[in-house]
Enzyme design. Sequence first.
Site, short mmCIF file in Angstrom:
data_model
loop_
_atom_site.label_atom_id
_atom_site.label_comp_id
_atom_site.label_asym_id
_atom_site.label_seq_id
_atom_site.Cartn_x
_atom_site.Cartn_y
_atom_site.Cartn_z
N ASP A 29 42.74 51.32 42.11
CA ASP A 29 42.28 50.76 43.39
C ASP A 29 42.60 51.70 44.54
OD1 ASP A 29 41.17 48.91 45.08
OD2 ASP A 29 42.90 47.58 45.12
N GLY A 30 41.82 51.62 45.61
CA GLY A 30 42.12 52.36 46.84
C GLY A 30 41.27 53.59 47.06
N ARG A 42 33.14 56.68 51.66
CA ARG A 42 33.80 56.00 50.53
C ARG A 42 33.47 56.66 49.19
NH1 ARG A 42 35.69 50.97 50.81
NH2 ARG A 42 34.95 50.49 48.72
N HIS A 46 35.54 57.76 45.47
CA HIS A 46 35.20 57.50 44.06
C HIS A 46 35.10 58.82 43.28
CE1 HIS A 46 34.79 53.34 44.98
NE2 HIS A 46 33.67 53.46 45.67
N LEU A 143 45.47 59.99 21.41
CA LEU A 143 45.37 58.91 22.40
C LEU A 143 44.04 58.15 22.28
CD1 LEU A 143 46.42 57.74 25.27
CD2 LEU A 143 44.83 59.40 26.23
N ARG A 197 48.90 49.13 38.94
CA ARG A 197 47.84 48.96 39.94
C ARG A 197 48.18 49.81 41.15
NH1 ARG A 197 43.91 44.18 41.52
NH2 ARG A 197 42.94 45.19 43.28
N LEU A 204 45.54 40.70 39.47
CA LEU A 204 45.08 41.15 38.16
C LEU A 204 43.58 41.42 38.15
CD1 LEU A 204 46.31 41.70 35.45
CD2 LEU A 204 46.09 39.29 34.86
#
Length: 250
Positions: A29-30, A42, A46, A143, A197, A204
Amino acid sequence: MREAAASTTSELRAEVASAVPRHVAVIMDGNGRWAESKGLARTEGHRQGEATLAEVVRAADGLGIGWFTAYGFSTENWSRPPTEVNFILGLHKNIFARRLEMHRNNVRIRCIGRPVSGTSRLPRRILREMEESVELTKANTGLTFTLAFDYGAREELLYATRKLLEAHRREGTEIDERSFARCLYDPEMPPVDLLVRTSGEQRLSNFLLWQSVGAPFYVTPTYWPDFGGAELEAAITWWRRSPGAPASNT
Ligand code: FPP
């Protein structure tokens, strides 16, 4: 006797200090706030967020984490302006374009979300990239990097419920936690040991409700584009001291 006990204790401490969670999941987030704080669009947030994700996957792999799951696009994200949605979807193409590098590093790529149930609204070309990435890397043993993609946990629970009821009707499958877990988008996904987060909010957001039930929640004020390997290590150090992690058993 006492020496042996002391050495066992220090060995145990060393083992604990090197322990890493088996499954780390992140809510990235952010991105928007990161961009706005720099006077950028913005979408730049991303774009940088996608590069950060690739870096953090590399770091998780280097630390010996077994499973790393990232919330790439939620069922709620469709309500954003179409230009922003399209931009984020384009970035998903970028992350799948990194599949050759991940393949060389023995990373296994998986996806959870509506594509698994065949109900995704994602463009066909992105679904194809996703399928190719999963197929190319499916036999890898390092992984497991899972992208939650057009994902919502409530939908996952409904999907699992329908699947289990169907198996119950057809074959009399027992309805219990174990059989329910086998009906989730990825039945092999282990419980989340550490949930991260970024950007400070303690929510959540419809992510991995079933899998995160006992996971310690590491919330950092750092915006996702500024998160990196060093902060992943800080989160793991924090996790080692949290109830339920190996350190708390010493
Ligand atoms: C939150 O930022 C993040 C998302 C909308 C989804 C995650 C997307 C990325 C990390 C970009 C690229 C990802 C992939 C997997 C290619 P936000 O816009 O909600 O930030 P804000 O809360 O500051 O507005």
